[in-house]
Design an enzyme around this catalytic site. Structure first.
Site, PDB file in Angstrom:
ATOM      1  N   GLU A  56       0.841  -1.197   0.000  1.00  0.00           N
ATOM      2  CA  GLU A  56       0.000   0.000   0.000  1.00  0.00           C
ATOM      3  C   GLU A  56       0.880   1.252   0.000  1.00  0.00           C
ATOM      4  OE1 GLU A  56      -0.013  -2.620   1.991  1.00  0.00           O
ATOM      5  OE2 GLU A  56      -1.943  -2.999   2.932  1.00  0.00           O
ATOM      6  N   SER A 173      14.002 -43.391 -13.273  1.00  0.00           N
ATOM      7  CA  SER A 173      12.851 -42.516 -13.517  1.00  0.00           C
ATOM      8  C   SER A 173      13.199 -41.334 -14.419  1.00  0.00           C
ATOM      9  CB  SER A 173      12.294 -41.997 -12.190  1.00  0.00           C
ATOM     10  OG  SER A 173      13.251 -41.182 -11.566  1.00  0.00           O
ATOM     11  N   THR A 201      15.292 -40.916  -3.001  1.00  0.00           N
ATOM     12  CA  THR A 201      15.430 -39.999  -4.132  1.00  0.00           C
ATOM     13  C   THR A 201      16.841 -39.427  -4.194  1.00  0.00           C
ATOM     14  OG1 THR A 201      13.084 -39.484  -3.904  1.00  0.00           O
ATOM     15  CG2 THR A 201      14.388 -37.959  -5.219  1.00  0.00           C
ATOM     16  N   ARG A 212      16.041 -23.931 -12.389  1.00  0.00           N
ATOM     17  CA  ARG A 212      16.968 -23.671 -13.493  1.00  0.00           C
ATOM     18  C   ARG A 212      16.271 -23.278 -14.799  1.00  0.00           C
ATOM     19  NH1 ARG A 212      18.451 -28.269 -11.088  1.00  0.00           N
ATOM     20  NH2 ARG A 212      17.823 -29.576 -12.838  1.00  0.00           N
ATOM     21  N   SER A 304       3.829 -41.430   3.595  1.00  0.00           N
ATOM     22  CA  SER A 304       3.679 -41.065   5.010  1.00  0.00           C
ATOM     23  C   SER A 304       2.897 -39.760   5.151  1.00  0.00           C
ATOM     24  CB  SER A 304       5.031 -40.992   5.723  1.00  0.00           C
ATOM     25  OG  SER A 304       5.779 -39.914   5.237  1.00  0.00           O
TER      26      SER A 304
HETATM   27  C1  AOF Z   1       4.075  -7.211   4.389  1.00  0.00           C
HETATM   28  N1  AOF Z   1       3.905  -6.604   3.192  1.00  0.00           N
HETATM   29  O1  AOF Z   1       2.724  -5.395   1.734  1.00  0.00           O
HETATM   30  C2  AOF Z   1       1.738  -5.959   3.785  1.00  0.00           C
HETATM   31  C3  AOF Z   1       1.899  -6.621   5.044  1.00  0.00           C
HETATM   32  O2  AOF Z   1       7.176  -7.505   9.270  1.00  0.00           O
HETATM   33  P1  AOF Z   1       6.379  -6.231   9.055  1.00  0.00           P
HETATM   34  O3  AOF Z   1       6.540  -5.225  10.136  1.00  0.00           O
HETATM   35  O4  AOF Z   1       6.628  -5.661   7.676  1.00  0.00           O
HETATM   36  O5  AOF Z   1       4.824  -6.640   9.122  1.00  0.00           O
HETATM   37  C4  AOF Z   1       4.378  -7.769   8.468  1.00  0.00           C
HETATM   38  C5  AOF Z   1       2.873  -7.826   8.605  1.00  0.00           C
HETATM   39  O6  AOF Z   1       2.288  -6.724   7.961  1.00  0.00           O
HETATM   40  C6  AOF Z   1       2.232  -9.041   7.939  1.00  0.00           C
HETATM   41  O7  AOF Z   1       2.140 -10.139   8.811  1.00  0.00           O
HETATM   42  C7  AOF Z   1       0.840  -8.508   7.605  1.00  0.00           C
HETATM   43  O8  AOF Z   1       0.021  -8.620   8.748  1.00  0.00           O
HETATM   44  C8  AOF Z   1       1.027  -7.029   7.385  1.00  0.00           C
HETATM   45  N2  AOF Z   1       0.902  -6.637   5.950  1.00  0.00           N
HETATM   46  N3  AOF Z   1       3.079  -7.233   5.279  1.00  0.00           N
HETATM   47  O9  AOF Z   1       5.144  -7.785   4.656  1.00  0.00           O
HETATM   48  C9  AOF Z   1       2.802  -5.960   2.853  1.00  0.00           C
HETATM   49  N4  AOF Z   1       0.605  -5.295   3.462  1.00  0.00           N
HETATM   50 ZN    ZN Z   2       1.007  -2.528   5.934  1.00  0.00          ZN
END
Ligand code: AOF
Ligand code: ZN
Length: 364
Positions: A56, A173, A201, A212, A304
């Site tokens: 935002e 495989s 695996t 890649r 599993s």
């Molecule tokens: C994001 N990116 O564009 C929006 C988020 O670690 P912070 O302080 O940046 O906060 C992360 C939290 O912010 C995330 O868990 C979510 O609730 C809110 N929105 N986070 O990283 C974004 N809009």
């Molecule tokens: Zn935010």
């Protein structure tokens, strides 16, 4: 503005959000688009890296002096309302004079969780929630899974012959599906925080598990080989200094790779069968910052996870060849009952060269 236009612009926000893939986790992928009252786009942005500007704020910055009064912001997640690494987005939105917020889904982060919408409404901003909600949840499926279920989202990818075998009896495989479908595998890897395989695996295929053939970041690699470990001459061990590599082992085992400083260790209790509990593993991965996991085999690991009913999504590449006697992906799985057998629903069908890839979601 019509619902169609709202969807159209939200789709653009989702596309922008995807740019954060591989760079923002464990934070969500978020994109935002701002439109003027006449509907023209005046700014857009996304969350590009962990700790960076929220989408935002990035979109508001991109408006770059243009009049935002009366504007609408489209965002695929509820705007935050707390001071984190960056200031609250709700405050920035209110200050900008934006009059309408169109959001796809509420944010399960307990610091937000409806409070973001409430703050906006209190300030007189119109809030509409639910546009492209399913797509938005899928885009951040790891984030939602970790927040709501306390465990990583669990996807599976397998390549099968038309008779449903993933390898010959001797383990051969390479290759069942063609290059186009294998490209999809790389795209899938880039869309998850980690890919995981088991001991068989590693032994048979000596995989790299990197991205890649498409552009995108390589996810972390997880080896579920409590006793077999990661042999020092394997491609995984050789590239562990460059790409995050995690060996899942038991509290007491001392497998190859356990003393390699470039390999992270995740030590877990053995359950009563001497195995690692898949559900506990998915929970522990959240503490390692891994919210979405792609399992690529082999059949013991796949079985599993199926037995524990933890698989959320399966992508099966079907190739037009017959293996006959061979290994089925879930051959060690025993359904509790016929009527209780796990059921999946088709989410997508796509042709890749000679092959067909069907993606299934667990029916809950
Ligand atoms: C994001 N990116 O564009 C929006 C988020 O670690 P912070 O302080 O940046 O906060 C992360 C939290 O912010 C995330 O868990 C979510 O609730 C809110 N929105 N986070 O990283 C974004 N809009
Ligand atoms: Zn935010």
């Amino acid at each position: 503005m019509s619902g169609n236009t709202d969807k159209h612009i939200m789709r653009r926000a989702l596309k922008l959000a995807l740019k954060g893939r591989g760079h923002v986790s464990p934070n969500p992928r978020v994109g935002a688009v701002i439109t003027a009252p006449d509907g023209t786009i005046i700014g857009e942005g996304c969350h590009t890296h962990f700790g960076g500007l929220h989408a935002e704020a990035a979109a508001l910055k991109a408006c770059d002096g243009k009049d935002t009064r009366g504007a609408t912001i489209y965002v695929n997640l509820e705007p935050c309302c707390f001071q984190g690494k960056t200031p609250p987005c709700t405050t920035a939105i209110i200050k900008s004079g934006i009059r309408r917020v169109v959001a796809a889904v509420p944010d399960p982060d307990p610091r937000v969780n409806g409070r973001g919408f409430a703050a906006l409404r209190e300030a007189g901003v119109r809030v509409e929630v639910g546009v492209l909600a399913d797509e938005a949840r899928h885009l951040n499926r790891g984030y939602f899974s970790a927040r709501e279920r306390g465990r990583a989202w669990c996807a599976v990818k397998v390549a099968l012959s038309l008779d449903g075998k993933m390898a010959a009896l001797d383990g051969e495989s390479k290759w069942i599906t063609g290059p186009e479908a294998r490209k999809l595998t790389h795209a899938l890897r880039a869309d998850h925080d980690a890919v995981m395989v088991g001991a068989g695996t590693v032994r048979h295929d000596n995989p790299q598990l990197t991205v890649r053939s498409v552009r995108g970041p390589s996810p972390a690699r997880i080896i579920l080989a409590p006793h077999f470990g990661i042999p020092p001459d394997s491609k995984l061990a050789e590239s562990a200094a460059q790409i995050r590599t995690i060996l899942v082992t038991t509290e007491t085992a001392d497998p190859p790779g356990a003393d390699d400083k470039t390999i992270e260790l995740l030590r877990m209790k053995e359950n009563k069968f001497g195995m690692i509990d898949p559900e506990e593993l998915l929970s522990r991965l959240v503490d390692f910052g891994i919210q979405s996991l792609l399992i690529e085999g082999g059949s013991r690991v796949l079985s599993s996870f199926m037995q524990a009913d933890l698989i959320d999504e399966i992508s099966v590449g079907y190739a037009p060849s017959v293996i006959g006697q061979g290994i089925s992906p879930f051959e060690d799985f025993n359904p509790v009952s016929w009527s209780g057998r796990p059921r999946f629903r088709i989410a997508r069908i796509k042709h890749y060269g000679e092959d067909v890839v069907i993606t299934y979601n667990r029916v809950t």
